[in-house]
Design an enzyme around this catalytic site. Structure first.
Site, PDB file in Angstrom:
ATOM      1  N   ASN A  49       0.829  -1.210   0.000  1.00 54.51           N
ATOM      2  CA  ASN A  49       0.000   0.000   0.000  1.00 54.51           C
ATOM      3  C   ASN A  49       0.856   1.251   0.000  1.00 54.51           C
ATOM      4  O   ASN A  49       1.981   1.248   0.526  1.00 54.51           O
ATOM      5  CB  ASN A  49      -0.848   0.095   1.281  1.00 54.51           C
ATOM      6  CG  ASN A  49      -2.061  -0.802   1.261  1.00 54.51           C
ATOM      7  OD1 ASN A  49      -2.511  -1.256   0.209  1.00 54.51           O
ATOM      8  ND2 ASN A  49      -2.584  -1.071   2.444  1.00 54.51           N
ATOM      9  N   ASN A  85       5.471  -4.218   4.701  1.00 57.67           N
ATOM     10  CA  ASN A  85       6.143  -3.905   5.971  1.00 57.67           C
ATOM     11  C   ASN A  85       6.873  -5.137   6.510  1.00 57.67           C
ATOM     12  O   ASN A  85       8.016  -5.042   6.983  1.00 57.67           O
ATOM     13  CB  ASN A  85       5.127  -3.455   7.030  1.00 57.67           C
ATOM     14  CG  ASN A  85       4.453  -2.138   6.690  1.00 57.67           C
ATOM     15  OD1 ASN A  85       4.895  -1.408   5.819  1.00 57.67           O
ATOM     16  ND2 ASN A  85       3.364  -1.840   7.395  1.00 57.67           N
ATOM     17  N   GLY A  88       7.265   5.805  11.699  1.00 59.97           N
ATOM     18  CA  GLY A  88       7.038   5.159  10.401  1.00 59.97           C
ATOM     19  C   GLY A  88       6.962   3.651  10.523  1.00 59.97           C
ATOM     20  O   GLY A  88       7.713   3.051  11.283  1.00 59.97           O
ATOM     21  N   LEU A 100       1.211  -8.848  22.467  1.00 62.94           N
ATOM     22  CA  LEU A 100       0.471  -8.146  23.527  1.00 62.94           C
ATOM     23  C   LEU A 100       1.026  -6.742  23.756  1.00 62.94           C
ATOM     24  O   LEU A 100       1.141  -6.298  24.902  1.00 62.94           O
ATOM     25  CB  LEU A 100       0.544  -8.974  24.817  1.00 62.94           C
ATOM     26  CG  LEU A 100      -0.060 -10.394  24.732  1.00 62.94           C
ATOM     27  CD1 LEU A 100       0.320 -11.219  25.953  1.00 62.94           C
ATOM     28  CD2 LEU A 100      -1.569 -10.325  24.583  1.00 62.94           C
ATOM     29  N   GLY A 101       1.394  -6.058  22.667  1.00 62.47           N
ATOM     30  CA  GLY A 101       1.869  -4.684  22.789  1.00 62.47           C
ATOM     31  C   GLY A 101       3.051  -4.582  23.738  1.00 62.47           C
ATOM     32  O   GLY A 101       3.972  -5.397  23.700  1.00 62.47           O
ATOM     33  N   ASP A 145       6.157   5.696  18.098  1.00 54.83           N
ATOM     34  CA  ASP A 145       5.176   5.378  17.047  1.00 54.83           C
ATOM     35  C   ASP A 145       5.028   3.856  16.981  1.00 54.83           C
ATOM     36  O   ASP A 145       5.926   3.174  16.516  1.00 54.83           O
ATOM     37  CB  ASP A 145       5.657   5.938  15.700  1.00 54.83           C
ATOM     38  CG  ASP A 145       4.672   5.662  14.571  1.00 54.83           C
ATOM     39  OD1 ASP A 145       3.596   5.090  14.821  1.00 54.83           O
ATOM     40  OD2 ASP A 145       4.990   6.024  13.416  1.00 54.83           O
ATOM     41  N   GLY A 157       3.356  -4.790  15.019  1.00 53.31           N
ATOM     42  CA  GLY A 157       3.034  -6.183  14.709  1.00 53.31           C
ATOM     43  C   GLY A 157       3.736  -6.659  13.435  1.00 53.31           C
ATOM     44  O   GLY A 157       4.160  -7.815  13.342  1.00 53.31           O
ATOM     45  N   ASP A 158       3.874  -5.768  12.462  1.00 52.05           N
ATOM     46  CA  ASP A 158       4.565  -6.134  11.222  1.00 52.05           C
ATOM     47  C   ASP A 158       6.063  -6.342  11.475  1.00 52.05           C
ATOM     48  O   ASP A 158       6.664  -7.276  10.934  1.00 52.05           O
ATOM     49  CB  ASP A 158       4.363  -5.055  10.158  1.00 52.05           C
ATOM     50  CG  ASP A 158       2.917  -4.975   9.691  1.00 52.05           C
ATOM     51  OD1 ASP A 158       2.198  -5.989   9.804  1.00 52.05           O
ATOM     52  OD2 ASP A 158       2.508  -3.896   9.216  1.00 52.05           O
TER      53      ASP A 158
HETATM   54  P1  ADP Z   1      -0.129  -4.698  16.564  1.00 50.70           P
HETATM   55  O1  ADP Z   1       0.885  -3.729  16.054  1.00 50.70           O
HETATM   56  O2  ADP Z   1      -0.562  -5.702  15.561  1.00 50.70           O
HETATM   57  O3  ADP Z   1      -1.295  -4.068  17.274  1.00 50.70           O
HETATM   58  P2  ADP Z   1       1.072  -5.300  19.168  1.00 50.70           P
HETATM   59  O4  ADP Z   1       0.581  -3.989  19.652  1.00 50.70           O
HETATM   60  O5  ADP Z   1       0.753  -6.510  19.949  1.00 50.70           O
HETATM   61  O6  ADP Z   1       0.617  -5.602  17.657  1.00 50.70           O
HETATM   62  O7  ADP Z   1       2.654  -5.175  19.015  1.00 50.70           O
HETATM   63  C1  ADP Z   1       3.431  -6.194  18.413  1.00 50.70           C
HETATM   64  C2  ADP Z   1       4.706  -6.393  19.198  1.00 50.70           C
HETATM   65  O8  ADP Z   1       5.473  -5.191  19.175  1.00 50.70           O
HETATM   66  C3  ADP Z   1       4.520  -6.723  20.673  1.00 50.70           C
HETATM   67  O9  ADP Z   1       4.370  -8.120  20.866  1.00 50.70           O
HETATM   68  C4  ADP Z   1       5.806  -6.204  21.273  1.00 50.70           C
HETATM   69  O10 ADP Z   1       6.832  -7.177  21.128  1.00 50.70           O
HETATM   70  C5  ADP Z   1       6.133  -4.999  20.389  1.00 50.70           C
HETATM   71  N1  ADP Z   1       5.660  -3.745  21.009  1.00 50.70           N
HETATM   72  C6  ADP Z   1       4.513  -3.070  20.721  1.00 50.70           C
HETATM   73  N2  ADP Z   1       4.397  -1.965  21.498  1.00 50.70           N
HETATM   74  C7  ADP Z   1       5.502  -1.932  22.285  1.00 50.70           C
HETATM   75  C8  ADP Z   1       5.995  -1.040  23.304  1.00 50.70           C
HETATM   76  N3  ADP Z   1       5.319   0.065  23.680  1.00 50.70           N
HETATM   77  N4  ADP Z   1       7.191  -1.348  23.887  1.00 50.70           N
HETATM   78  C9  ADP Z   1       7.895  -2.428  23.522  1.00 50.70           C
HETATM   79  N5  ADP Z   1       7.488  -3.311  22.565  1.00 50.70           N
HETATM   80  C10 ADP Z   1       6.313  -3.078  21.960  1.00 50.70           C
END
Ligand code: ADP
Length: 284
Positions: A9, A41, A272, A206-207, A231, A236-237
């Site tokens: 995209n 990505n 980005g 899990l972020g 950012d 996730g990518d």
């Molecule tokens: P998506 O981008 O699909 O919503 P997530 O938010 O779960 O997926 O993020 C994917 C991965 O990126 C997480 O499992 C983690 O390893 C990393 N990540 C995301 N946010 C953070 C953060 N604030 N600090 C450290 N690692 C992060």
């Protein structure tokens, strides 16, 4: 080698003071154009970490398509199987971002929606020879099914956006929301993942809490390195691309997830979806 069947995209990003309501026009800032699409990505994430990546996808016969295809090639991604669709425009995401960092996004799939079973079958040698085939849900179900059927190695599916899984895969990598959509309920990620029968193993992202790897009875938590996030678009990518690269180089799944968490953490410290992706030397 990684075979990637996925989307490409152009992300068109405009800053706004606040989002328009239906029927309203708001005036935004200057437009920025960035390469995006989950497939692209993830391909760039893996290639920057040293993987050989061969892409199967489509762009339109337009300026954006040319620039995006050339951009992938400049990242050392093989684009021999990125077709130029004679009719559909290049996929585009129209993104408005307000002062709080909240997004509204309209995706126009364009050529990505024309990626076909035949396109994937035309790349059968690539899929048969790949140690890892990496797929997302931004191309049609028929293309996803063909990729799973044709893969000679480990199939990694990032079920984003969430929709039913068309065929069993080796490793499923959903985020929390996608996991809950697949499970049809909320709950403990490890427990929900154990209940899915569409994959041999599940890695739930899990972020900032990291990830959890579920393989049979084994459940391993993978912590996220603590970083100053600027950012998180495309985290996730970054994770999926790095996971595929580690599996391609022979890592076991838990080690690959730890590596992916390091790469994803590095990616969120810079702006980005692709611009923030680390190189191997950045993770040393
Ligand atoms: P998506 O981008 O699909 O919503 P997530 O938010 O779960 O997926 O993020 C994917 C991965 O990126 C997480 O499992 C983690 O390893 C990393 N990540 C995301 N946010 C953070 C953060 N604030 N600090 C450290 N690692 C992060």
């Amino acid at each position: 080698m990684i075979a990637l069947v996925g989307s490409i995209n152009l992300d068109v990003v405009v800053g706004v003071d606040r989002h328009p309501v239906p029927g309203e026009t708001v005036v935004g800032g200057d437009r920025r154009e960035l390469p995006g699409g989950k497939g692209a990505n993830q391909a760039v994430a893996a290639a920057r970490l040293g993987a050989t990546v061969r892409f199967v996808g489509r762009v339109g016969a337009d300026d954006a398509g040319r620039r995006l295809r050339d951009g992938l090639a400049a990242e050392q991604v093989d684009v021999a199987h990125v077709l130029v669709d004679p009719e559909a425009p290049t996929g585009m995401a129209l993104i408005a971002v307000d002062g709080a960092g909240e997004n509204t996004i309209v995706v126009s799939p364009g050529a990505n929606a024309r990626v076909s079973r035949a396109d994937v079958e035309a790349a059968r040698d690539v899929l048969a020879g790949a140690a890892v085939t990496l797929v997302q849900h931004e191309v049609p179900e028929s293309a996803v099914a063909a990729a799973i059927a044709g893969a000679g190695g480990t199939v990694v599916l990032n079920p984003a956006p969430a929709r039913p899984i068309v065929a069993p895969v080796d490793v499923l990598v959903p985020n929390r929301g996608e996991l809950e959509a697949l499970a049809g309920r909320e709950g403990d990620p490890g427990e929900l993942a154990r209940g899915l029968d569409a994959a041999r193993a599940v890695v739930v992202t899990l972020g900032a809490e990291g990830a959890v790897v579920v393989e049979g009875e084994r459940v391993e938590r993978v912590p996220a390195p603590r970083v100053e996030a600027v950012d998180t678009t495309g985290a996730g990518d970054a994770f999926c691309g790095a996971l595929a690269q580690a599996l391609d180089s022979g890592a076991d799944l838990v080690d690959a997830a730890c590596w992916a968490a390091r790469a994803a953490a590095a990616s969120v410290t810079r702006p980005g979806a692709q611009g923030g992706l680390p190189r191997r030397a950045d993770l040393a």
